[in-house]
Design a protein around this motif. Structure first.
Motif, PDB file in Angstrom:
ATOM      1  N   PRO A   1     -17.056   6.442 -14.510  1.00 18.50           N
ATOM      2  CA  PRO A   1     -17.471   7.939 -13.991  1.00 18.50           C
ATOM      3  C   PRO A   1     -18.178   8.046 -12.594  1.00 18.50           C
ATOM      4  CG  PRO A   1     -17.958   7.461 -16.308  1.00 18.50           C
ATOM      5  CD  PRO A   1     -17.579   6.014 -15.927  1.00 18.50           C
ATOM      6  N   GLY A   2     -17.772   9.085 -12.155  1.00 22.62           N
ATOM      7  CA  GLY A   2     -18.405   9.244 -10.743  1.00 22.62           C
ATOM      8  C   GLY A   2     -17.552   8.572  -9.714  1.00 22.62           C
ATOM      9  N   LEU A   3     -16.540   7.944 -10.200  1.00 27.60           N
ATOM     10  CA  LEU A   3     -15.551   7.351  -9.249  1.00 27.60           C
ATOM     11  C   LEU A   3     -14.315   8.413  -9.533  1.00 27.60           C
ATOM     12  CD1 LEU A   3     -16.001   3.796  -9.350  1.00 27.60           C
ATOM     13  CD2 LEU A   3     -16.674   5.476  -7.584  1.00 27.60           C
ATOM     14  N   ALA A   4     -13.302   8.377  -8.598  1.00 28.40           N
ATOM     15  CA  ALA A   4     -12.160   9.337  -8.521  1.00 28.40           C
ATOM     16  C   ALA A   4     -11.311   9.145  -9.766  1.00 28.40           C
ATOM     17  CB  ALA A   4     -11.299   9.255  -7.350  1.00 28.40           C
TER      18      ALA A   4
ATOM     19  N   ALA B   1      -5.930   9.459  -6.702  1.00 29.29           N
ATOM     20  CA  ALA B   1      -7.065   8.689  -7.050  1.00 29.29           C
ATOM     21  C   ALA B   1      -6.334   7.148  -7.069  1.00 29.29           C
ATOM     22  CB  ALA B   1      -7.615   8.958  -8.443  1.00 29.29           C
ATOM     23  N   HIS B   2      -5.358   7.188  -7.942  1.00 30.01           N
ATOM     24  CA  HIS B   2      -4.730   5.898  -8.176  1.00 30.01           C
ATOM     25  C   HIS B   2      -4.039   5.385  -6.657  1.00 30.01           C
ATOM     26  CE1 HIS B   2      -0.730   3.637  -8.430  1.00 30.01           C
ATOM     27  NE2 HIS B   2      -1.497   3.052  -9.196  1.00 30.01           N
ATOM     28  N   ALA B   3      -3.583   6.452  -5.789  1.00 36.25           N
ATOM     29  CA  ALA B   3      -3.231   6.035  -4.548  1.00 36.25           C
ATOM     30  C   ALA B   3      -4.232   5.112  -3.578  1.00 36.25           C
ATOM     31  CB  ALA B   3      -2.708   7.138  -3.790  1.00 36.25           C
ATOM     32  N   ILE B   4      -5.536   5.974  -3.917  1.00 36.43           N
ATOM     33  CA  ILE B   4      -6.542   5.279  -3.253  1.00 36.43           C
ATOM     34  C   ILE B   4      -6.881   3.950  -3.637  1.00 36.43           C
ATOM     35  CG2 ILE B   4      -8.961   5.585  -2.275  1.00 36.43           C
ATOM     36  CD1 ILE B   4      -7.271   7.551  -1.052  1.00 36.43           C
ATOM     37  N   SER B   5      -7.338   4.139  -5.040  1.00 33.49           N
ATOM     38  CA  SER B   5      -7.753   2.855  -5.705  1.00 33.49           C
ATOM     39  C   SER B   5      -6.871   1.633  -5.723  1.00 33.49           C
ATOM     40  CB  SER B   5      -8.239   3.047  -7.039  1.00 33.49           C
ATOM     41  OG  SER B   5      -7.090   3.653  -7.767  1.00 33.49           O
ATOM     42  N   THR B   6      -5.687   2.012  -6.184  1.00 32.19           N
ATOM     43  CA  THR B   6      -4.871   0.923  -5.999  1.00 32.19           C
ATOM     44  C   THR B   6      -4.408   0.171  -4.446  1.00 32.19           C
ATOM     45  OG1 THR B   6      -3.764   1.674  -7.835  1.00 32.19           O
ATOM     46  CG2 THR B   6      -2.352  -0.035  -7.123  1.00 32.19           C
ATOM     47  N   GLY B   7      -4.234   1.455  -3.797  1.00 31.96           N
ATOM     48  CA  GLY B   7      -4.028   0.952  -2.343  1.00 31.96           C
ATOM     49  C   GLY B   7      -5.087  -0.044  -1.800  1.00 31.96           C
ATOM     50  N   ALA B   8      -6.201   0.398  -2.193  1.00 32.32           N
ATOM     51  CA  ALA B   8      -7.335  -0.285  -1.946  1.00 32.32           C
ATOM     52  C   ALA B   8      -7.259  -1.837  -2.567  1.00 32.32           C
ATOM     53  CB  ALA B   8      -8.929   0.358  -2.203  1.00 32.32           C
ATOM     54  N   LEU B   9      -6.978  -1.877  -3.709  1.00 33.27           N
ATOM     55  CA  LEU B   9      -7.140  -3.101  -4.197  1.00 33.27           C
ATOM     56  C   LEU B   9      -5.765  -4.069  -3.470  1.00 33.27           C
ATOM     57  CD1 LEU B   9      -7.146  -2.490  -8.065  1.00 33.27           C
ATOM     58  CD2 LEU B   9      -8.648  -3.825  -6.842  1.00 33.27           C
ATOM     59  N   PHE B  10      -4.619  -3.481  -3.280  1.00 37.75           N
ATOM     60  CA  PHE B  10      -3.766  -4.155  -2.385  1.00 37.75           C
ATOM     61  C   PHE B  10      -4.242  -4.795  -1.214  1.00 37.75           C
ATOM     62  CE2 PHE B  10      -0.268  -2.258  -5.119  1.00 37.75           C
ATOM     63  CZ  PHE B  10       0.139  -3.525  -5.663  1.00 37.75           C
ATOM     64  N   ILE B  11      -5.065  -3.839  -0.469  1.00 40.85           N
ATOM     65  CA  ILE B  11      -5.727  -4.244   0.867  1.00 40.85           C
ATOM     66  C   ILE B  11      -6.455  -5.394   0.441  1.00 40.85           C
ATOM     67  CG2 ILE B  11      -7.073  -3.392   2.715  1.00 40.85           C
ATOM     68  CD1 ILE B  11      -6.125  -0.795   2.444  1.00 40.85           C
ATOM     69  N   LEU B  12      -7.396  -5.226  -0.385  1.00 45.35           N
ATOM     70  CA  LEU B  12      -8.175  -6.609  -0.668  1.00 45.35           C
ATOM     71  C   LEU B  12      -7.402  -7.578  -0.939  1.00 45.35           C
ATOM     72  CD1 LEU B  12     -11.157  -5.110  -2.916  1.00 45.35           C
ATOM     73  CD2 LEU B  12     -11.253  -6.334  -0.702  1.00 45.35           C
TER      74      LEU B  12
ATOM     75  N   VAL C   1       0.935  -1.103   0.034  1.00 44.14           N
ATOM     76  CA  VAL C   1      -0.227   0.127  -0.092  1.00 44.14           C
ATOM     77  C   VAL C   1       0.920   1.168  -0.193  1.00 44.14           C
ATOM     78  CG1 VAL C   1      -1.441   1.341   1.221  1.00 44.14           C
ATOM     79  CG2 VAL C   1      -1.824  -0.947   1.159  1.00 44.14           C
ATOM     80  N   ILE C   2       1.981   1.083   0.902  1.00 44.59           N
ATOM     81  CA  ILE C   2       2.786   2.307   0.903  1.00 44.59           C
ATOM     82  C   ILE C   2       3.670   2.470  -0.401  1.00 44.59           C
ATOM     83  CG2 ILE C   2       4.679   3.350   2.245  1.00 44.59           C
ATOM     84  CD1 ILE C   2       3.459   2.496   4.687  1.00 44.59           C
ATOM     85  N   LEU C   3       4.045   1.477  -0.801  1.00 44.22           N
ATOM     86  CA  LEU C   3       4.785   1.596  -1.992  1.00 44.22           C
ATOM     87  C   LEU C   3       3.875   1.975  -3.191  1.00 44.22           C
ATOM     88  CD1 LEU C   3       6.794  -1.952  -2.636  1.00 44.22           C
ATOM     89  CD2 LEU C   3       7.852   0.603  -2.719  1.00 44.22           C
ATOM     90  N   ALA C   4       2.906   1.566  -3.300  1.00 44.02           N
ATOM     91  CA  ALA C   4       1.809   1.925  -4.497  1.00 44.02           C
ATOM     92  C   ALA C   4       1.246   3.076  -4.058  1.00 44.02           C
ATOM     93  CB  ALA C   4       0.852   1.034  -4.736  1.00 44.02           C
ATOM     94  N   GLY C   5       0.841   3.526  -3.074  1.00 42.95           N
ATOM     95  CA  GLY C   5       0.227   4.593  -2.741  1.00 42.95           C
ATOM     96  C   GLY C   5       1.082   5.686  -2.524  1.00 42.95           C
ATOM     97  N   LEU C   6       2.118   5.699  -2.065  1.00 44.60           N
ATOM     98  CA  LEU C   6       2.983   6.723  -1.668  1.00 44.60           C
ATOM     99  C   LEU C   6       4.164   6.787  -2.255  1.00 44.60           C
ATOM    100  CD1 LEU C   6       2.040   6.658   2.056  1.00 44.60           C
ATOM    101  CD2 LEU C   6       1.237   8.066   0.393  1.00 44.60           C
ATOM    102  N   MET C   7       5.109   5.853  -2.494  1.00 39.67           N
ATOM    103  CA  MET C   7       6.344   6.004  -2.990  1.00 39.67           C
ATOM    104  C   MET C   7       6.410   6.308  -4.277  1.00 39.67           C
ATOM    105  SD  MET C   7       9.138   3.480  -1.234  1.00 39.67           S
ATOM    106  CE  MET C   7       9.585   3.972   0.479  1.00 39.67           C
ATOM    107  N   LEU C   8       5.313   5.583  -5.086  1.00 36.80           N
ATOM    108  CA  LEU C   8       5.466   6.087  -6.610  1.00 36.80           C
ATOM    109  C   LEU C   8       5.182   7.544  -6.779  1.00 36.80           C
ATOM    110  CD1 LEU C   8       3.390   2.946  -8.142  1.00 36.80           C
ATOM    111  CD2 LEU C   8       5.673   3.197  -7.255  1.00 36.80           C
ATOM    112  N   LYS C   9       4.330   7.945  -5.799  1.00 42.09           N
ATOM    113  CA  LYS C   9       3.850   9.367  -5.810  1.00 42.09           C
ATOM    114  C   LYS C   9       5.173  10.333  -5.577  1.00 42.09           C
ATOM    115  CE  LYS C   9       0.122   7.704  -6.635  1.00 42.09           C
ATOM    116  NZ  LYS C   9       0.596   6.334  -6.406  1.00 42.09           N
TER     117      LYS C   9
END
Lengths: 184, 314, 473, 500
Positions: free
Chosen positions: D389-392, D337-348, D247-255
């Motif tokens: 549409p409607g999502l981040a 948005a990527h941080a949230i959605s990909t982070g979420a996928l990793f969490i799943l 999550v941190i890698l995908a959500g934050l470090m890439l950023k």
């Protein structure tokens, strides 16, 4: 003077070469002694009789004797096989080439220098002594410390483990030694 | 021309003395041991020397087949050569020397250190275990005693302010150095005996244990050279003791200086022989022990005290 | 020698007097604890005396020594490092052969040699100091005679040290032939005279660099390093890596600056080649090692390569960078080797990678210090190694040494790999092996090292200004 | 000072967590939770009060000397962009602590130490206005991340951690060289030797040198981002890391890479960036398509998600080199948005793995029956990822494509193919995991309350950003304009249209 210098230099070169190439260790050492003696002559010609004498006393007279002493103790003669192994071309070609390059470098360097006459300015022991005990006094004292390190080290490394003289006692000692040392 | 004459003179004198000593030693030993000694050949057995020489010269020159030949032949030559070379810087009287060297003492020390090789190489080249043992003992012994032989002379050098033997003798005009440098004298005497491996320090040859040690295998003139070399060494050390500690040729002027020199030297030679007659041989480890643990510190102490006093006086 | 000269010599005299007193003590009674305590005291007093002599500097003692701020700074470093090594040695030697008191005597003489090296201003003292150091070192290397490789390492060091000394002497001889002087300061003026020959000087310097290169373990004179590092007792390895190399490097710096080496294209060429070779060969050979001591040996080769860069910078900042690097390398090495020392037991040195598996879970504190040291060697921020490397790169770029700087950067990355290997081992799952207890002194050393590494890595300003004040050559 | 506190709280929190980890496994979690929560609240309060700061260049600016000998200062500053990224950092940080609650059972103290220190490093990167300090933090986040992967990772963790470390360190050193060169060029020009970002802005240098230096910076940022030839470390690192690590890698470090492009590359080297723009856009498009293609080919679920990151980050690259406001707003949105959605996928994925101990897609299927809540969550996040549409993500990708359309039509068209590809791989996730036949029969529980909270909060954010992205756009606006100014300056100077 120059003639004697060249004779001495020639002797030094030839005997050194023989010392390196000699197969008999004692003969090689003898050639080395000859080389040292001829170098001493060169020193003498250059006006440093004190160094010349020291060269004979210390190197030829003391250090080489120790070398011979050691060689006698080791009863050298088994080295032939090892030497043959070491003297494969692979082992000596690179160093020789390097040494040869160095030689050429030296020759070119000597050529590039201005030719200087051999100066016969004589420096007597007294002058050497005075400079050793004024300018270089600390150096002399440091040398003393240096030797101290050598002596202490030689003492430690050369020391033999304490042995009980009598063979029966020695056996008893061995059995004791196997038990764990509780003092530590 | 005079130069060549002096060389010839020195050689003649020295070799004669050395040869004569063969007879003198045997006679004196006999005297002290209360027997006759050689007394058949010529008056008082004086021609004994001649007889011995004839015998030695005509013996077969035999080199053992197992020996290292070149070294075996070389070894006795080294002994004679080094000692004779030292005589080149030894003045017998004012003007009567081959080479008035500035570094005479160093020259002597250098030569005496090279002298070790004759014994060591002779023993090694013989390829005989007793000889080898003798050689090893010789190398250790001579190396040891050489160290403080040199050091014991430094007190004299400091007092005379020179390495030149002539100047050292001149410096003793008022007082012989044996008095201020008594410790130096004793050490030099002991070291001198050891260097010439005379009794009681004849450990390298020690007939009793090593069957003549380093020269077991030698015979004929090569043995003769060792033999003469020993007497040459005794002469040399005696001469040096005379020069360094007993005022050399100095003495009352009713006799020529050279007489005083030979007189004093003769006394010391006799002293050497007396030692042989009277002292037992020490053990090898005792010899080394006394060398490193007693004589070396003493020699150093001697230098220290002499130096301190000299600085204080000046 | 005037009284003020004696004042300047105080620390040296303390270090020189201590072994003699220790010998006398041993002559009466052999007591390991007494000798140990005595060593600690003597080193401490010597260190304190440095402050005492500060007002008297700079002073020259005939032409042999110059005690200036530079040498005082290095003296301080040497004495402190020796003190820490003494602390490390106590436990290590406690279980060794019966006679271990001589170790400290020789340690003192080695330190004396180092002290003289950093104050040398003359070929004579350079050589004497170097010899004193190497003679002491080969005794120390072979000190534990009963262990494997110990005598082998000692003999190897002895032979190579002698060969290198010969080269050094030959080189000095040639320079003397060219300039007619043994003093560093008189070399540069002599270069303008008519007798001067550039070839002679170049060859002389080249040969001297062979000798010094052996001592610093530069490629291609590095062959002894891994074997000696491995064979020597760990505290001695520490000593070689820290004090010995630091002192020789300090000397080289002084010498190189005194002869204005950075203005001579030939010298620059020599140093550049040595530096680049050392970096690459050191790091590449380290990659495949399994023995920690060997890894650190190769790493030290590379580190000396980095340090050579500072020689060519050719101004004050170069000296500053060099000093900072040396200091941080010493601290870091003390940490790394200190850990190895503390984990070594009676029979074996803890020098295999397996010995460190899972250290973090068994001895977290020791492992942290080790990790910090390795990260510092790798030059990762928050450690002093980072600032040190930064400083070299920084000054290097300023002087336009792009080739060297880029080699340094490439090598930092290569080096990272093998440091990471060790770190990974530290943090991998633990094995059953038992570890020896760590003494209070050991903890003290590790604590000092850890604080040093982090402090210099986070807030180097104070130390930088200290260096700036002390590094006047 | 508050900025420094943000970092210090994390650092001390980390140390505390480590120390307390010796005695209890729950204390470190609580301490980290509290530390991050405090930071999050502090940042939120800034966010809410941001109007009060006025629209100056920086909302908060803190500066003090650090190593004056080198001209290094402790200069931290906050503007809209950093503020958003900080919020994101602490939000995801909080979630990382929560999701590790059950997953991490060993060495809890040290684990949380690493998490907090990574966060500190990342926060430092987002705040540093001194290039040296920036590099310092840039490197600081590597080591704990290395430990995170190396100690708590999966099967191949050692290899992955080495790769991660070496890639980032090597590229970081190149950046470091550029920083130093920039420092000296600026120093020689002006006589002021400083690492300060604002001072270094507008340093004049010859075009080739500027280009070279920019490449140094790009190396570091493109590796982090990652862009295709340099992406090799990412699948391994993401796959092998523990969930929180991923999550941190995908959500934050890439950023941090994306942030670096916006903050450093473009303002420091505007001309060079303009010259690089075509290549940059091509790289972006390659990333989008290649990442999507590879994502589709994976059987390891985590690896699949990892490759989607490559694809999504391509959009960032594309947008950055489009040089216009809309694209930049899109980039900012995409980052979040990527941080949230990909982070979420990793969490799943993490939750799945906790239950069935595999990540192999072929072994899953039909899980909806047992875990409807999880399935629903999965569906939402997959939709977000494909840009419904409607999502981040929709907002972000739409803005980027609109922006780039003005700059380069061909690239935009190619990039929009990526959207189609995204649909395919996202639906593949849902289809393979939750729908279809059961490949293996798994016994598993649905989400726990803790997990529901985590996923729920993410869902809320995804919807919020998708439906009402204005606050984000407003906050980012000054920074975006500031960045673009430097480019416009170039176009004015050159009198040419920068946009090819």
């Amino acid at each position: 003077m120059n003639t004697i210098f060249y004779i001495a230099a020639l002797v030094a070169l030839v005997s050194t070469a023989l010392a390196i190439s000699g197969r008999n260790a004692i003969h090689a050492l003898l050639f080395l002694i000859v080389s040292l003696l001829s170098i001493s002559v060169i020193f003498f010609i250059l006006g440093a009789p004190f160094i010349a004498a020291l060269e004979v006393i210390v190197y030829a007279g003391a250090i080489m004797v120790l070398f011979i002493f050691v060689i006698m103790m080791l009863n050298v003669g088994l080295e032939k096989e090892m030497e043959n192994k070491w003297l494969r071309p692979g082992m000596w070609i690179l160093p020789s080439i390097l040494a040869f390059i160095l030689l050429i470098d030296f020759l070119s360097m000597l050529r590039s220098m201005n030719y200087r006459e051999i100066r016969g300015q004589i420096i007597l022991p007294k002058q050497v002594g005075i400079s050793l005990f004024t300018t270089y006094l600390l150096g002399v004292e440091i040398s003393a410390m240096l030797l101290l390190a050598g002596i202490v080290g030689a003492y430690h490394l050369g020391r033999q483990k304490k042995k009980v003289i009598h063979r029966f006692l020695e056996k008893i000692e061995e059995t004791h030694a196997e038990a764990p040392d509780t003092n530590l | 021309m005079t130069y060549l004459l002096i060389i010839a003179g020195v050689l003649l004198i020295v070799l004669t003395i050395a040869a004569g000593l063969i007879w003198v030693e045997r006679r004196l030993l006999a005297l002290w041991q209360d027997r006759y000694g050689p007394n058949r050949v010529g008056p008082f057995g004086l021609l004994q020397v001649l007889a011995d020489m004839i015998k030695i010269f005509f013996k077969e020159d035999w080199v053992p087949p197992f020996a290292d030949k070149p070294v075996f032949v070389l070894a006795p030559g080294i002994l004679i050569a080094t000692i004779l070379l030292t005589f080149a810087v030894t003045p017998f009287a004012p003007g009567f020397n081959v080479f008035d060297s500035n570094i005479a003492i160093l020259f002597f020390l250098g030569n005496s250190s090279l002298g070790v090789y004759s014994v060591v190489l002779g023993g090694w080249a013989s390829n005989n275990k007793y000889s080898l043992l003798g050689a090893m003992r010789a190398s250790a012994q001579m190396l040891t005693y050489e160290v403080f032989m040199g050091l014991s002379l430094m007190g004299v050098v400091m007092m005379a302010d020179s390495f030149n033997l002539r100047e050292i003798v001149e410096a003793q005009r008022h007082v012989w150095f044996v008095f201020p440098q008594f410790i130096g004298f004793v050490i030099f005497l002991i070291a001198g005996i050891a260097e010439t491996h005379r009794l009681p320090f004849d450990i390298p040859e020690a007939e009793g244990e090593l069957v003549a040690g380093f020269h077991s295998e030698y015979s004929g003139m090569k043995f003769g050279m060792f033999f003469v070399g020993e007497y040459l060494g005794v002469t040399l050390i005696s001469a040096l003791i005379t020069l360094l500690f007993f005022g050399g040729w100095l003495g009352p002027s009713f006799l020529p200086p050279i007489f005083w020199f030979f007189l004093k030297t003769g006394i010391f030679i006799c002293f050497f022989i007396l030692l042989r007659a009277s002292l037992p041989r020490p053990r090898y480890d005792q010899l080394m022990g006394i060398g490193w643990k007693v004589l070396l510190p003493l020699a150093l102490l001697n230098i220290l005290v002499t130096g301190a006093i000299l600085i204080y006086i000046k | 020698m005037s009284p003020s000269d004696f004042l300047c010599l105080t620390p040296v005299m303390i270090i020189a007097g201590a072994p003699i007193l220790m010998m006398l003590t041993i002559a009466f009674t052999r007591n390991y604890k007494v000798i140990y305590g005595f060593s600690l005291t003597a080193f401490s007093i010597a260190f304190l005396s440095l402050f005492f002599i500060l007002p008297a500097i700079p002073c020259r003692i005939s032409t042999l020594f110059i005690f200036d701020q530079y040498s005082i700074l290095f003296s301080g470093i040497i004495i402190l490092a020796s003190l820490l090594i003494t602390l490390l040695s106590y436990d290590y030697l406690l279980y060794q052969e019966s006679e271990k008191e001589e170790y400290f005597i020789i340690l003192f003489i080695a330190s004396l040699g180092s002290l003289l090296l950093v104050a040398a201003s003359n070929f004579v003292t350079l050589f004497l100091g170097l010899e004193m150091l190497s003679i002491s070192l080969y005794v120390l290397i072979a000190y534990r005679r009963s262990r494997d490789h110990s005598i082998e390492a000692g003999v190897k060091y002895l032979i190579l040290a002698s060969v290198s000394s010969a080269f050094l002497l030959f080189g000095m001889g040639l320079i003397y032939l060219d300039t007619g002087s043994l003093e560093f300061d008189k070399i540069v003026p002599a270069l303008s005279s008519a007798d001067h020959s550039a070839t002679l000087l170049f060859t002389g310097f080249g040969m001297m660099m062979v000798g010094i290169g052996f001592k610093l373990a530069l490629v291609p004179f590095h062959m002894w390093t891994p074997d000696v590092y491995q064979g020597a007792p760990v505290p001695v390895t520490t000593y070689i890596a820290t004090v010995s190399k630091g002192a020789v490097m300090a000397l080289l710096l002084r010498f190189f600056f005194a002869i204005r080496g950075f203005q001579n294209p030939g010298f620059i060429l020599i140093i550049t080649i040595l530096a680049i070779l050392s970096m690459f060969v050191g790091n590449l050979l380290a990659l495949r090692q399994q023995n920690i001591k060997r890894i650190l040996a190769y790493s030290s080769i590379a580190n000396m390569g980095y340090l050579l860069v500072t020689l060519l910078i050719g101004n004050e900042t170069g000296i500053h960078a060099a000093i900072f690097y040396i200091v941080s390398y010493i601290i870091t090495s003390l940490g790394a080797f200190g850990v190895i020392t503390l984990l070594s037991d009676r029979q074996n040195d803890a020098d295999k990678l397996e010995n460190y598996k899972g250290l973090f879970w068994k001895r977290p504190w020791v492992a942290i210090v080790f990790t910090l040291s390795l990260l510092s060697l790798a030059g990762i921020p928050l450690t002093t190694g980072f600032i040190a490397k930064f400083y070299i790169v920084f000054t290097g770029i300023n002087s336009g040494l792009w080739l060297l700087v880029i080699s340094l950067i490439i090598n930092s990355v290569i080096g990272l790999y093998y440091y990471l290997r060790v770190i990974t081992a530290l943090f991998s799952p633990a094995n059953e092996e038992k570890l020896p207890p760590v003494s209070l002194a050991g903890h003290l050393v590790l604590g000092i090292v850890a604080v040093g590494i982090v402090w210099l890595g986070v807030n180097p300003e104070g130390f930088l200004s200290l260096i700036a004040h002390f590094s006047v050559l | 000072m508050i900025l420094l506190d943000l970092i210090l709280i994390l650092l001390t929190g980390g140390l505390l967590a480590w120390i307390t980890g010796k005695w209890s496994s729950i204390l470190p979690r609580i301490i980290s939770f509290i530390a991050i929560a405090i930071d999050l609240l502090l940042t939120l309060s800034i966010f809410l009060k941001q109007e009060g700061f006025g629209h100056t260049a920086w909302l908060i600016n803190y500066r003090t000397n650090w190593i004056p000998s080198f001209g290094i200062s402790l200069h931290l500053a906050l503007d809209g962009l950093s503020l958003l990224l900080l919020l994101l950092t602490f939000f995801l940080g909080l979630l990382s602590v929560l999701i590790s609650w059950k997953e991490i059972r060993e060495r809890v103290g040290f684990f949380h130490f690493n998490i907090l220190w990574i966060l500190a490093g990342i926060a430092g990167v987002f705040l540093s206005m001194d290039l040296f300090l920036f590099y310092f933090f840039w490197e600081l986040m590597l080591v704990p991340m290395y430990f995170l992967i190396g100690i708590w990772g999966h099967e191949n963790r050692t290899y992955a951690s080495y790769k991660f470390f070496l890639y980032t360190q090597a590229s970081g050193l190149l950046m470091f060289l550029s920083i130093l060169a920039l420092y000296f060029i600026h120093g020689r020009n002006t006589g002021i030797f400083t690492f300060d970002y604002q001072e270094l802005l507008g340093t004049s240098m010859s075009a080739p040198i500027a280009f070279l230096l920019m490449l140094g910076f790009l190396a570091a940022f493109l590796v982090k981002l990652p862009i295709v030839p340099l992406h090799n470390w990412l699948p391994d690192a993401h796959t092998e890391a523990p969930t929180a690590g991923s999550v941190i890698l995908a959500g934050l470090m890439l950023k941090t890479g994306a942030y670096g492009l916006l903050r450093f590359v473009i303002p420091l080297f505007p001309e060079a960036s303009v010259r690089f723009a075509p290549a940059g856009m091509i790289l972006g498009v390659i990333g989008i398509l290649y990442g999507a293609k590879l994502a589709f080919a994976q059987t390891d679920l985590k690896r699949l998600v990892a490759y989607t990151s490559v694809s999504h980050m391509g959009f960032v690259m594309l947008g950055v080199f489009a040089f216009n406001t809309i694209a930049y707003q899109g980039v900012v949105m995409q980052i979040i948005a990527h941080a949230i959605s990909t982070g979420a996928l990793f969490i799943l994925v993490g939750q799945l793995q906790e239950r069935i101990h595999t990540r192999d897609l072929n072994l899953m299927g039909g899980l909806w029956k047992q875990t409807p809540v999880m399935g629903a969550m999965g569906l939402i996040f997959a939709m977000a990822s494909l840009g419904l549409p409607g999502l981040a993500n929709f907002v972000a990708e739409f803005l980027i494509l609109t922006g780039t359309f003005r700059a380069n039509i061909l690239m935009t068209c190619l990039a929009s193919i990526g959207l189609v590809a995204a649909t395919i791989y996202s639906l593949r996730i849902v289809q393979k995991v939750f729908l279809g036949k059961e490949a293996t029969v798994w016994k598993m529980k649905d989400l726990s309350i803790r997990e529901k909270i985590v996923c729920g909060s993410l869902v809320i954010v995804v919807f919020w950003l998708g439906l009402f992205p204005q606050p984000v756009i407003n906050t980012a606006k000054p920074s975006v304009i500031k960045t673009l100014n430097s480019i416009e300056q170039v176009s004015i100077n050159q009198n040419t249209n920068p946009i090819p």
